[in-house]
Design an enzyme around this catalytic site. Structure first.
Site, PDB file in Angstrom:
ATOM      1  N   ASP A   1     -26.990  18.949 168.738  1.00 38.25           N
ATOM      2  CA  ASP A   1     -26.008  19.113 169.809  1.00 38.25           C
ATOM      3  C   ASP A   1     -26.421  20.229 170.770  1.00 38.25           C
ATOM      4  OD1 ASP A   1     -24.672  17.148 168.482  1.00 38.25           O
ATOM      5  OD2 ASP A   1     -23.203  18.469 167.558  1.00 38.25           O
TER       6      ASP A   1
ATOM      7  N   GLU B   1     -25.711  16.898 157.092  1.00 35.22           N
ATOM      8  CA  GLU B   1     -26.286  18.158 156.577  1.00 35.22           C
ATOM      9  C   GLU B   1     -25.920  18.455 155.122  1.00 35.22           C
ATOM     10  OE1 GLU B   1     -26.635  17.736 160.623  1.00 35.22           O
ATOM     11  OE2 GLU B   1     -24.719  17.884 159.603  1.00 35.22           O
TER      12      GLU B   1
ATOM     13  N   ASP C   1     -25.294  10.680 161.432  1.00 37.35           N
ATOM     14  CA  ASP C   1     -24.941  12.001 161.958  1.00 37.35           C
ATOM     15  C   ASP C   1     -24.233  12.782 160.844  1.00 37.35           C
ATOM     16  OD1 ASP C   1     -24.652  14.023 163.791  1.00 37.35           O
ATOM     17  OD2 ASP C   1     -23.119  13.025 164.995  1.00 37.35           O
TER      18      ASP C   1
END
Length: 939
Positions: free
Chosen positions: A606, A521, A518
Site C-alpha cells: 500500500d 501477513e 491480500d
C-alpha cells in the site's frame, strides 16, 4: 437477533474505518516495537565482540557431512559430563557442501538431550531435489596447527571450521582469501530451551498485550562477514535504497536494525529499516575486487539485522583472523534453529542462480499476466466493469486483466459474490474473455466466523483453524469482523484449501478467473502490536499473537514470516488443480518468504501517490528480484492519495517496465482510469502502455530466463556491469534484461535527467535511435513524452508492433527485430515462444531462437532443448520487419538464405536527426518464419 448483532458489528467496523481510513491509519513508528522494546533484539545488541566462548569438539565426517559438538569453553575439557538445566548443553553442528559452490551450515540443540520441544525447522521451502546435489565428503583435513578443519567445496573454494573459538568460513584455495564467514567476531549466541524456574518471568508485554512465552527465551544471534565487499543488498522488504545502509557504528544516525517481520503497514514511509509485508533473510554482497557472494538463513521467526558501519568494533580488543576488507553484519532471530547457506558466486548472476537452486526458480507466468492490469478498490458492480472495459477500447488502450477487491463478495465472505451488485459473474467473465481478457478476484486468509458460511462451517468442524494460546480457535478482527485463520502450515489443510477453487465450490468462477491473496501477513486488526489494547484505532492493521498455535504445537512466533507463503502456495496449487494441471496459475500475494517465487507474483503493498514512493519503488523491485522474486511491481499511481497528473503519467512511464504492471487505488481516491486526465495525458499514458505491449515478446523471453536460471527480469545495473563502481549504488536506473536501461524521472517539472550509461559500448535511445557513448553520465533533456530508455549496443530485441485489445489477441501477430550493433558490428538476442498458458513447455513444447548478427549476416539458430518425439509447439508467425541500428557499411539490399529459398528483399534507409543523431536501416516484410533456421546476408 443474531443478524441484527452482525449488522451492528459491521456498522461499527464501517464507522471505525470510515471515509478517512487512509489518514487514520497513517504510519506511526511509535505504534510498533523497536529493538529496545523487543527483548531478544535488545539482549543480542548488548553482546560484545568476542563474547562467544563455544569450542568445536569431536569434529568428524558422518554420512558425508562434517559434524561437531559446540561446547562452552569451560566444558571443553570434559565434554561428556552431565549437564543440568543451569549449564549449557552441547549444540550439534553439521556442515554439508553442494554442487555449484553452496555450503549449508546447521546448528541445533542435541535431540538426545530431550528438550521441552523440538525447535522449529521451516518445511517445504528447500526444493526436495536440492539434496541430490550434495557432495559426499570423504575426508577431513586438519591445518598444521590443528586449529581448524578443512573440507572440499570445489576446485576453487574450500570450507574451514575453526575450532577455538568456533568459526566457519569459505575461502579461495589459491591465496586463501576469505569470501564469507560466520562468527568471526564471536557474537554467536543460542538461547536453549529450558524448564521454567519458580519466580522466573518469561512473559512479555507490549501496549496492553501479553505474550505468554511458554518456552521462554529461544533466540539466536551471530555475525556474518562479507569480504572484499563494497556494498550489501537484499533482505526485503523495506522501503529503502538498494544498497543497504549501516545501522550501527561511528556516525550512523539510524539506530534501528533492518526488521524482517511481515506486517500490514498503511502508508509506509520511505528510507526506513522497518519491515513491511514480506521477509527474505537473504543478503548479497558485491565488490569490485572480489565479486559477489551471498548468505541465506532459513528461519521464519522475527528477525532483526544490523549492517555494521566501518569501525563499529574498534574498541572490542579482539584479534580478527583476517586483515581483508569486509562488511560485517549481525543477524538476530527470536526462535528457530541455525539453518544457513553460503553462496560463493563469484558473479551476481551466479549467486542468484545458486540461491534459486535451493529455494526454487520463479514460476513461468501466463502471457496475459505479463501485460497491463487494471485494478481499484473497488469496481462497484457489473455495469461499472462493463463501462471501464469499453472505455479502454474506446481510447485504444490495451489491457489484459480487470481486478475486483473485497466489495465484490457477499459480506466479505471469500469465494462468494454480492448477487445484487454482481448477479451474473460468469457472464461478466465470459464477456471479458471474448476479448482475450481475464479477471482477478481477491481471496484473503481471514474466514468470517459465520455458521451459515460454508467455508467457516467446514473449517471449524474439521479443526482447520490456528488456535490461540488456550487451544481454542483463534478469533481475530479483520474486514468481515470476527474471523479465524486457516492453519496453512499443515499440508492437509493446504490441500483442502486448494480444492476450494474448483468451479463446484467457487460458484460463479470460470477458467478465466484468477486470484489475489491480500492481507496474508496475516493482517489482524486487533493484534498485539498496535496502540489500542485490543480496540481497533490508530494504525490497527497488525498481526496474529506470537503464542498462537499451529500444527504440532508450533508457535506462531516460529512460523510467522512464512504464513503468507504457505497461503500463497495453497492458492496457487488450487488453481493448478482447478485446471487439471493444464493451466498455469496466476496468484498475486502481498506477503512473501523465501520460495514465494515458485507460486506467482508479489507487489510492494500500500504505497502512496507521491514522488518519493515512485522513487523508492525501483530499489524495492530490484531487491525483490535479487532475492528470487522476479515477478514484482508497485501500484502504479500510488494506492493512497490522489496523484497529480504529471506524477501519474511518470508512474505509467516507468511502471511499463516493471515486471508486474498494475494500476491500483484506494476506494477513497478519485477515479483515475487513464482517460480521466485530459486528452494529452491520456495519449501519454496510452503510449506508455503501448510500449509495454510492444515489448511483450522481450519480457516473456526474460520471464523464461528467470524460470530456468533465477536471473531476474528487472536487474540492478551492477548485475550486468559488475566491475563498474558507478553502478554499485545506482538505484534510480535499472536494466530490463541485458538489453534495456531505464531511468526514472522522480521530480515534478523536471527539465533534465542525469543518466549514467555503463560499459564501453554505445547505447541507442529506445524511441529515436539516437546514439550515446557508454561509460559516461549524460545530462539529457527530458520531455513529457517518456522516461529515458536505451538499448545496449550488441543486443537484439524482439517486439510486436501491432496493437490489439489484449496480449491474447496478439498471439499470431508478426514480429519485429531491433538490432543494435556494437563497435564490432555484432549483436545477439533471443526469443522464447510457447502457447502462453499451459505447462506443455515443460515437456518441450516451445520455440527458442537465438539471433546473431556478425560479418554482415543475421542468423536464426534453434536453442531449444526439445527431446526427439516429445511435445511440439508450432507457430506460423513471421518476422515482418528488421530494424538495424548503427550499421556503418550502409548495405543496399539483403538476401535470405538458404539458397534453395533465396528471396531478395528491399531495404529503406532512414536518417533521424536529433541530438546524437543515428541512422538506421529498416527491412520491410521479409516474412521469414520465426521458428525456422535462416540467414539474411546484407549486401
Amino acid at each position: 437477533m443474531e443478524t441484527q448483532l452482525e449488522n451492528l458489528r459491521l456498522l461499527f467496523l464501517f464507522l471505525l474505518l470510515g471515509s478517512h481510513l487512509s489518514s487514520v491509519f497513517s504510519w506511526k513508528k511509535e505504534e510498533f516495537r523497536n529493538c529496545i522494546q523487543t527483548p531478544f533484539c535488545k539482549r543480542a545488541r548488548h553482546r560484545n565482540p568476542g563474547s562467544c566462548a563455544l569450542v568445536a569438539h569431536d569434529v568428524t565426517i558422518v554420512n558425508g557431512e562434517l559434524t561437531a559438538k559446540l561446547l562452552p569453553k569451560e566444558n571443553h575439557e570434559n565434554p561428556d559430563q552431565d549437564h543440568d538445566q543451569d549449564q549449557s548443553k552441547p549444540l550439534i553442528l553439521s556442515l554439508s557442501v553442494y554442487q555449484d559452490g553452496i555450503v549449508r551450515l546447521k546448528i541445533d540443540e542435541d535431540p538426545k538431550l530431550d528438550p521441552r520441544k523440538k525447535r522449529f525447522e521451516v518445511p517445504d521451502v528447500i526444493l526436495p531435489e536440492f539434496d541430490q546435489k550434495k557432495l559426499w565428503l570423504q575426508k577431513l583435513l586438519t591445518e598444521e596447527d590443528s586449529s581448524s578443519s578443512v573440507v572440499y567445496l570445489s576446485d576453487s573454494y574450500e570450507v574451514v571450521l575453526r575450532h577455538d573459538p568456533f568459526e566457519v568460513y569459505v575461502r579461495e584455495k589459491e591465496g586463501k582469501r576469505r569470501v564469507v564467514s560466520i562468527n568471526s567476531h564471536g557474537l554467536f549466541d543460542f538461547e536453549q530451551l529450558k524448564v521454567k524456574k519458580e519466580g522466573e518471568e518469561w512473559e512479555e508485554r507490549f501496549k496492553g498485550h501479553t505474550d505468554t512465552r511458554p518456552y521462554g527465551p529461544q533466540s539466536i544471534s551471530f555475525d556474518v562477514s562479507f569480504y572484499d565487499a563494497d556494498f550489501v543488498y537484499g533482505i526485503p522488504e523495506h522501503a529503502t535504497s538498494l544498497a543497504l545502509k549501516p545501522t550501527r557504528g561511528p556516525g550512523v544516525e539510524e539506530s534501528e536494525p533492518y526488521r524482517l517481520f511481515n506486517l500490514d503497514v498503511f502508508e509506509y514511509v520511505h528510507e526506513s529499516p522497518f519491515g513491511l509485508y514480506g521477509s527474505i533473510p537473504f543478503m548479497i554482497s558485491h565488490g569490485k575486487s572480489r565479486g559477489t557472494s551471498g548468505f541465506f538463513w532459513l528461519n521464519s521467526a522475527e528477525m532483526q539485522i544490523d549492517v555494521l558501519g566501518s569501525g563499529w568494533d574498534a574498541e572490542s580488543g579482539i584479534s580478527l583472523p583476517s586483515s581483508q576488507s569486509r562488511i560485517d553484519t549481525f543477524w538476530m532471530s527470536e526462535a528457530g534453529i541455525v539453518d544457513t547457506f553460503f553462496f560463493v558466486g563469484p558473479g551476481p548472476k551466479d549467486v542468484v542462480r545458486q540461491y534459486t537452486s535451493v529455494t526454487g526458480r520463479p514460476s513461468m507466468p501466463q502471457l496475459f499476466a505479463t501485460a497491463y492490469h487494471q485494478c481499484r478498490w473497488n469496481y462497484r458492480d457489473e455495469e461499472d466493469v462493463e463501462n471501464v472495459d469499453s472505455k479502454f477500447d474506446e481510447h485504444d488502450i490495451p489491457y489484459d486483466v480487470l481486478w475486483l477487491d473485497i466489495e465484490h463478495t457477499d459480506g466479505k465472505r471469500y469465494l462468494t459474490w454480492d448477487r445484487v451488485l454482481f448477479p451474473h459473474p460468469e457472464e461478466m467473465q465470459r464477456k471479458l474473455a471474448a476479448k482475450g481478457r481475464h479477471m482477478v478476484t481477491i481471496v484473503d486468509p481471514h474466514i468470517k466466523r459465520d455458521d451459515s458460511y460454508f467455508l467457516h462451517k467446514e473449517a471449524s468442524q474439521k479443526g482447520y483453524y490456528v488456535k490461540d494460546a488456550t487451544g481454542n480457535d483463534y478469533d481475530g478482527w479483520c474486514w468481515p469482523g470476527s474471523s479465524s485463520y486457516l492453519d496453512v502450515v499443515n499440508p492437509e489443510i493446504r490441500s483442502w484449501w486448494a480444492e476450494r477453487f474448483s468451479s463446484k465450490v467457487y460458484v460463479g468462477s470460470t477458467p478465466s478467473l484468477y486470484i489475489w491473496n491480500d492481507m496474508n501477513e496475516p493482517s489482524v486488526f486487533n493484534g498485539p502490536e498496535d496502540m489500542s489494547s485490543g480496540k481497533m484505532i490508530g494504525n490497527a492493521k497488525v498481526t496474529m499473537p506470537r503464542d498462537a498455535l499451529h500444527q504440532g504445537g508450533v508457535e506462531h512466533r516460529e512460523v510467522h514470516n512464512a504464513y503468507g507463503y504457505y497461503f500463497h502456495m495453497a492458492t496457487s496449487d488450487g488453481l493448478v488443480k482447478r485446471g487439471d494441471g493444464n493451466d498455469r496459475p496466476f496468484v498475486l500475494s502481498r506477503a512473501f518468504f523465501a520460495g514465494s517465487q515458485r507460486y506467482g507474483a508479489v507487489w510492494t503493498g500500500d504505497n502512496t501517490a507521491d514522488w518519493d514512493h515512485l522513487r523508492v519503488s525501483v530499489p524495492m523491485i530490484l531487491t525483490l528480484g535479487l532475492t528470487g522474486l522476479s515477478f514484482t511491481g508497485a501500484d502504479v499511481g500510488g494506492f493512497f492519495g490522489n496523484p497529480e497528473p504529471e506524477l501519474l503519467v511518470r508512474w505509467y512511464q516507468i511502471g511499463a517496465y516493471y515486471p508486474f504492471f498494475r494500476a491500483h487505488a484506494h476506494h477513497d481516491t478519485k477515479r483515475r482510469e487513464p482517460w480521466l486526465f485530459g486528452e494529452r495525458r491520456t495519449e501519454l499514458i496510452k503510449e506508455a502502455v503501448h510500449m509495454r505491449y510492444m515489448l511483450l515478446p522481450y519480457f516473456y523471453t526474460l520471464f523464461r530466463e528467470a524460470n530456468t536460471s533465477g536471473i531476474p527480469v528487472a536487474r540492478p545495473l551492477w548485475m550486468e556491469f559488475p566491475s563498474e563502481e558507478a553502478t554499485f549504488s545506482n538505484d534510480e536506473a535499472f536494466m530490463v534484461g541485458n538489453s534495456l536501461l531505464v531511468q526514472g524521472i522522480y521530480t515534478e517539472r523536471a527539465k533534465y535527467a542525469s543518466v549514467y550509461l555503463p560499459g564501453k559500448e554505445s547505447w541507442y535511445d529506445l524511441k529515436t535511435g539516437a546514439v550515446y557513448k557508454g561509460g559516461v553520465t549524460h545530462k539529457l533533456d527530458v520531455s513529457e513524452e517518456s522516461v529515458p530508455a536505451f538499448q545496449k549496443a550488441g543486443t537484439i530485441i524482439p517486439r510486436k508492433d501491432r496493437f490489439r485489445r489484449s496480449s491474447t489477441q496478439m498471439i499470431n501477430d508478426p514480429y519485429t527485430l531491433v538490432i543494435a550493433l556494437n563497435s564490432s558490428q555484432k549483436a545477439e538476442g533471443e526469443l522464447y515462444i510457447d502457447d502462453g498458458k499451459s505447462f506443455s513447455f515443460e515437456k518441450g513444447a516451445y520455440i527458442h531462437r537465438r539471433f546473431v548478427f556478425s560479418n554482415g549476416k543475421l542468423t536464426s539458430h534453434n536453442v531449444a532443448s526439445n527431446a526427439p518425439g516429445g511435445a511440439q509447439f508450432l507457430s506460423e508467425c513471421v518476422i515482418e520487419r528488421i530494424i538495424l541500428l548503427g550499421c556503418s557499411a550502409g548495405p543496399k539490399n539483403a538476401l535470405i538464405e538458404p539458397e534453395n529459398n533465396n528471396v531478395e528483399i528491399e531495404m529503406g534507409p532512414l536518417l533521424l536527426k536529433s541530438k546524437g543523431s543515428s541512422s538506421f536501416i529498416t527491412i520491410r516484410k521479409p516474412n521469414i518464419p520465426v521458428a525456422s533456421d535462416w540467414t539474411i546476408n546484407f549486401l
